[in-house]
Design an enzyme around this catalytic site. Structure first.
Site, PDB file in Angstrom:
ATOM      1  N   CYS A 154      96.056 -12.374   5.244  1.00  0.00           N
ATOM      2  CA  CYS A 154      96.767 -12.532   3.977  1.00  0.00           C
ATOM      3  C   CYS A 154      95.885 -12.158   2.785  1.00  0.00           C
ATOM      4  O   CYS A 154      96.300 -11.380   1.908  1.00  0.00           O
ATOM      5  CB  CYS A 154      97.281 -13.963   3.840  1.00  0.00           C
ATOM      6  SG  CYS A 154      96.048 -15.240   4.210  1.00  0.00           S
ATOM      7  N   HIS A 197      96.571 -19.334  -1.521  1.00  0.00           N
ATOM      8  CA  HIS A 197      95.213 -18.990  -1.939  1.00  0.00           C
ATOM      9  C   HIS A 197      95.240 -18.485  -3.382  1.00  0.00           C
ATOM     10  O   HIS A 197      96.260 -17.978  -3.854  1.00  0.00           O
ATOM     11  CB  HIS A 197      94.637 -17.866  -1.071  1.00  0.00           C
ATOM     12  CG  HIS A 197      94.733 -18.101   0.406  1.00  0.00           C
ATOM     13  ND1 HIS A 197      94.186 -19.194   1.032  1.00  0.00           N
ATOM     14  CD2 HIS A 197      95.302 -17.352   1.394  1.00  0.00           C
ATOM     15  CE1 HIS A 197      94.407 -19.108   2.348  1.00  0.00           C
ATOM     16  NE2 HIS A 197      95.086 -18.014   2.581  1.00  0.00           N
TER      17      HIS A 197
END
Length: 349
Positions: free
Chosen positions: A141, A221
């Site tokens: 990711c 994140h």
């Protein structure tokens, strides 16, 4: 229209999303789902596609738990053109020999090493080199977001070098009861952290260094970048580069999107499946340019960002689409991808 039959091995965080995405594609069929689970996770797939036991040893237990098993992974591979392996880290690498033995193309995820397939994939960057291959690895990711964002600047002729700090979520939300960290922050023990070198497996000439830490949260994140541009540029030039790039969407502090959780809530309010965000969410009003230096921050939804890349990887390996633009156009339309989540001045974009 030519279609390919796709098997999904592993029905966890990524696997269930890949299965949904395959079902939404006009040129793909979901051949089946393989897993070893007997609990609620695999039971939610009942009726959506044939379910197979990933190993012969787990078939009886799955059947005893009320999961009707159509066979084992061995049978599923016989009926599929390609398999997307979304099993836990390092498990997939152990499945590679099985896939090769069956002569089926396969896609791994970012938890495996680049050398496992010899090719790492982000659609906008290297779709062409994946066409017709037997296998590839969709990068993680964070790496996906790095290639998207830095790739946008590179394509605009603006990227010289980049230095980034990543604050990673501690664990996926669904398993946060099993562990994770609380009331602390844990730096990764190596600089550069693995995301920078991983991005270079996709775009080898990127000049970047990443530093990462794990935070005490489970939702997404966040990235903070200091970027040296190739020349003095205006803020509008930089924003225009991001506008032209795929799968980057602007968010704004001025809209009240001031933290990671606010963006997640926005995805739910927009009716996104599972609250997913497939785009990199870039804070437009924080993009700052000083001469030839650029400063920016963005958010990465780790549970979903790699799913459209996986769909494009299927097309590349099987030859369903001749180039990245053709594949991404179909993928982005089926996902409902956006360039902005909220129109400037209010309302949904």
């Amino acid at each position: 229209m030519t279609t390919v039959r796709v098997a999904v091995n592993g029905y966890g965080v990524i696997g269930k999303r890949v299965a949904d995405a395959v079902l939404a594609q006009p040129d793909m069929e979901l051949a089946g789902i393989a897993d070893v689970a007997t609990d609620w996770r695999i039971k939610t797939a009942i009726g959506r596609a044939p379910i197979y036991a990933a190993t012969a040893e787990t078939a009886a237990g799955m059947a005893d738990a009320g999961v009707e098993v159509a066979g084992t992974l061995h049978e599923l591979l016989h009926s599929a053109d390609i398999v997307v392996d979304t099993t836990p880290k390092h498990v997939a690498a152990g499945n590679v020999a099985h896939y090769r033995e069956h002569g089926v193309k396969f896609i791994l995820q970012g938890g495996e090493s680049h050398k496992t397939t010899g090719h790492s994939f982000v659609a906008q960057a290297n779709y062409a080199s994946a066409i017709g291959r037997d296998s590839t690895r969709v990068v993680s990711c964070n790496t996906t977001s790095i290639v998207r964002v830095l790739g946008a600047l590179r394509d605009a002729g603006l990227l010289l070098r980049a230095r980034g700090v990543l604050i990673r979520r501690a664990t996926d939300p669904w398993e946060s009861h099993e562990g994770g960290i609380m009331n602390t922050l844990v730096p990764e023990p190596v600089i550069p952290s693995h995301q920078g070198p991983d991005a270079q497996t996709v775009v080898p000439d990127l000049d970047l260094v990443t530093i990462a830490a794990k935070g005490a949260h489970t939702q997404t994140h966040s990235h903070f970048w200091t970027i040296q541009l190739t020349r003095q540029a205006t803020r509008e030039e930089v924003l225009d580069a991001f506008r032209k790039a795929p799968r980057i969407a602007f968010i704004r502090m001025s809209d009240g999107l001031v933290a990671l959780n606010s963006t997640i809530e926005l995805m739910r309010d927009l009716g996104r499946p599972r609250g997913d965000m497939w785009e990199v969410a870039l804070w437009e009003d924080l993009v700052t340019v000083q001469g030839d230096e650029l400063f920016l921050t963005y958010q990465v939804f780790n549970e979903a960002i790699v799913v459209p890349e996986t769909i494009d990887a299927i097309r590349a390996l099987t030859g369903l689409a001749p180039d990245a633009a053709a594949s991404m156009t179909i993928t982005d339309a089926t996902f409902g991808m956006r360039k902005e989540f909220l129109a400037a001045g209010g309302g949904t974009a």
